[in-house]
Design a protein around this motif. Structure first.
Motif, PDB file in Angstrom:
ATOM      1  N   ASP A   1       0.805  -1.209   0.000  1.00  0.00           N
ATOM      2  CA  ASP A   1       0.000   0.000   0.000  1.00  0.00           C
ATOM      3  C   ASP A   1       0.849   1.275   0.000  1.00  0.00           C
ATOM      4  N   GLY A   2       2.008   1.202  -0.616  1.00  0.00           N
ATOM      5  CA  GLY A   2       2.931   2.347  -0.611  1.00  0.00           C
ATOM      6  C   GLY A   2       2.641   3.396  -1.675  1.00  0.00           C
ATOM      7  N   PHE A   3       1.777   3.053  -2.616  1.00  0.00           N
ATOM      8  CA  PHE A   3       1.405   4.032  -3.641  1.00  0.00           C
ATOM      9  C   PHE A   3       0.095   4.708  -3.267  1.00  0.00           C
ATOM     10  N   SER A   4      -0.089   5.904  -3.755  1.00  0.00           N
ATOM     11  CA  SER A   4      -1.384   6.554  -3.578  1.00  0.00           C
ATOM     12  C   SER A   4      -1.748   7.316  -4.846  1.00  0.00           C
ATOM     13  N   VAL A   5      -2.964   7.806  -4.874  1.00  0.00           N
ATOM     14  CA  VAL A   5      -3.445   8.533  -6.049  1.00  0.00           C
ATOM     15  C   VAL A   5      -3.999   9.877  -5.587  1.00  0.00           C
ATOM     16  N   VAL A   6      -3.587  10.948  -6.259  1.00  0.00           N
ATOM     17  CA  VAL A   6      -4.166  12.261  -5.997  1.00  0.00           C
ATOM     18  C   VAL A   6      -4.917  12.710  -7.250  1.00  0.00           C
ATOM     19  N   TYR A   7      -5.723  13.747  -7.095  1.00  0.00           N
ATOM     20  CA  TYR A   7      -6.608  14.160  -8.182  1.00  0.00           C
ATOM     21  C   TYR A   7      -6.468  15.645  -8.475  1.00  0.00           C
ATOM     22  N   GLN A   8      -6.381  15.967  -9.775  1.00  0.00           N
ATOM     23  CA  GLN A   8      -6.311  17.375 -10.159  1.00  0.00           C
ATOM     24  C   GLN A   8      -7.536  17.777 -10.981  1.00  0.00           C
TER      25      GLN A   8
ATOM     26  N   VAL B   1     -13.619  10.920 -14.133  1.00  0.00           N
ATOM     27  CA  VAL B   1     -12.262  10.707 -13.646  1.00  0.00           C
ATOM     28  C   VAL B   1     -11.401  10.289 -14.836  1.00  0.00           C
ATOM     29  N   ALA B   2     -10.231  10.933 -14.952  1.00  0.00           N
ATOM     30  CA  ALA B   2      -9.319  10.627 -16.065  1.00  0.00           C
ATOM     31  C   ALA B   2      -8.125   9.847 -15.540  1.00  0.00           C
TER      32      ALA B   2
ATOM     33  N   ASP C   1     -18.919  26.959 -18.874  1.00  0.00           N
ATOM     34  CA  ASP C   1     -19.900  27.167 -17.808  1.00  0.00           C
ATOM     35  C   ASP C   1     -19.257  27.335 -16.428  1.00  0.00           C
ATOM     36  N   ASN C   2     -17.948  27.478 -16.387  1.00  0.00           N
ATOM     37  CA  ASN C   2     -17.224  27.688 -15.121  1.00  0.00           C
ATOM     38  C   ASN C   2     -17.418  26.555 -14.129  1.00  0.00           C
ATOM     39  N   LYS C   3     -17.605  25.366 -14.630  1.00  0.00           N
ATOM     40  CA  LYS C   3     -17.877  24.269 -13.711  1.00  0.00           C
ATOM     41  C   LYS C   3     -16.776  23.224 -13.703  1.00  0.00           C
ATOM     42  N   LEU C   4     -16.599  22.653 -12.530  1.00  0.00           N
ATOM     43  CA  LEU C   4     -15.700  21.512 -12.380  1.00  0.00           C
ATOM     44  C   LEU C   4     -16.255  20.364 -13.208  1.00  0.00           C
ATOM     45  N   LYS C   5     -15.412  19.788 -14.070  1.00  0.00           N
ATOM     46  CA  LYS C   5     -15.882  18.722 -14.969  1.00  0.00           C
ATOM     47  C   LYS C   5     -15.345  17.357 -14.571  1.00  0.00           C
ATOM     48  N   ALA C   6     -14.095  17.345 -14.126  1.00  0.00           N
ATOM     49  CA  ALA C   6     -13.441  16.060 -13.922  1.00  0.00           C
ATOM     50  C   ALA C   6     -12.218  16.213 -13.039  1.00  0.00           C
ATOM     51  N   PHE C   7     -11.693  15.083 -12.627  1.00  0.00           N
ATOM     52  CA  PHE C   7     -10.407  15.047 -11.951  1.00  0.00           C
ATOM     53  C   PHE C   7      -9.499  14.070 -12.689  1.00  0.00           C
ATOM     54  N   GLU C   8      -8.234  14.469 -12.856  1.00  0.00           N
ATOM     55  CA  GLU C   8      -7.242  13.537 -13.387  1.00  0.00           C
ATOM     56  C   GLU C   8      -6.544  12.832 -12.238  1.00  0.00           C
ATOM     57  N   ALA C   9      -6.504  11.500 -12.304  1.00  0.00           N
ATOM     58  CA  ALA C   9      -5.820  10.701 -11.280  1.00  0.00           C
ATOM     59  C   ALA C   9      -4.319  10.706 -11.556  1.00  0.00           C
TER      60      ALA C   9
END
Ligand code: C2E
Ligand code: MG
Ligand code: MG
Ligand code: MG
Length: 289
Positions: A38-45, A112-113, A52-60
């Motif tokens: 479990d030494g790896f992790s994933v963050v999201y951008q 999610v990308a 429309d100024n809206k959050l669409k997705a997160f890249e992993a």
């Protein structure tokens, strides 16, 4: 030296070729352990829509903290994982983690990308891995996007086209990452089922500063329009870059200005994301004058 990404761990850490080889072996062994423990992790951008100024997705984005060496960039460990075959297991970990995480986000409009290495296409089981990840997480296929680089396309064209078409048929969207940096052949764009082009950060860095870059970015946006493909700009760090991109008709922006790669609170995925509404007013004033 690393063939991948043009960056060598030789320049990063080791002082001779022998040492580089030694270091690669050490990192490889440590990665195998990290995968088990479990030494790896994933963050999201965040990826934010300019329309429309809206959050669409997160890249992993994959993260690894080495027990002694500390944080190691994916630009260093991914090429090693690719060379040693570890990328398969690592890629599966990211895919499953991203799908499981996204399935818990309270806003079910968010996609999610996930980045894929060309090496992950070699086994021919990629479609199966994706459908399993979707099934096990319960994530709708329309909420998953895969990001691939142009280098994939020069490998084994027929089998890759086959895989991409199957993935596309499942409802998963496909983005071409780092566009403009590889062996950009425009014919790839017509042969592969892309939904999105991500303009590489190296161009975005110089927009508004260099007329040639502005022209290239405008041309890529135009290409996206005519091919009916969405355009994302990577590496947007300043408001002025976002303003120029918005005026130019870019669809989506991603970069430190809107949000750093971070953990996502499933109950409130919108927290800490700057949306693009702040830049709208200024641009209207500018275009009106
Ligand atoms: P990428 O897919 O092009 O991801 C974007 C990279 O740019 C990320 O670096 C991100 O942190 C960084 N970035 C985002 N916004 C900005 C900005 O405004 N300014 C600057 N200077 N940088 C920004 P990161 O996380 O270090 O990843 C580097 C590369 O490693 C990725 O490039 C991708 O090619 C690869 N990578 C990361 N995670 C994975 C993964 O799970 N699988 C695979 N196959 N590759 C991965
Ligand atoms: Mg990417
Ligand atoms: Mg990229
Ligand atoms: Mg990149």
């Amino acid at each position: 030296r690393s063939k991948n990404g043009g960056r060598s761990i030789y320049t990063w850490y080791a002082s001779s070729m022998d040492e580089e080889l030694q270091l690669r072996r050490e990192l490889e062994a440590e990665m195998v352990r990290a995968l088990k423990l479990d030494g790896f992790s994933v963050v999201y951008q965040a990826q934010v829509g300019l329309g429309d100024n809206k959050l669409k997705a997160f890249e992993a984005l994959l993260r690894w903290v080495h027990p002694e060496k500390g944080r190691i960039s994916p630009e260093i460990f991914i090429p090693i994982a690719e060379d040693t075959g570890l990328i398969e297991a690592l890629g599966e970990y990211v895919l499953n983690k991203a799908c499981n995480d996204a399935a818990l986000w309270s806003d079910t409009s968010l996609k999610v990308a996930v980045n894929f290495s060309p090496a992950q296409f070699k086994t021919g089981e990629i479609e199966q891995k994706i459908s399993e990840a979707l099934e096990e997480s319960g994530l709708a296929p329309e909420r998953l996007e895969i990001e691939i680089t142009e280098s994939l396309l020069i490998a084994d064209t027929t089998s890759v086209v086959k895989s991409l078409k199957k993935i596309s048929k499942m409802g998963v969207s496909i983005a071409m990452d780092d566009f403009g940096t590889g062996y950009s052949s425009l014919s790839y764009l017509s042969r592969f089922p892309f939904n999105k082009i991500k303009i590489d950060r190296s161009f975005i860095m110089n927009i508004g500063k260099d007329a040639h870059t502005d022209a290239i970015v405008a041309a890529i946006i135009g290409l996206g329009r005519s091919l009916d493909v969405l355009i994302t700009a990577e590496g947007v760090e300043e408001e002025i870059q976002a303003k120029i991109l918005r005026a130019g008709g870019c669809d989506i922006v991603q970069g430190y200005y809107f949000g750093r790669p971070a953990n996502v609170d499933p109950a409130n995925p919108h927290a800490n994301i700057r949306c693009s509404s702040g830049i709208e007013e200024t641009i209207q004033i500018e275009t009106a004058s």
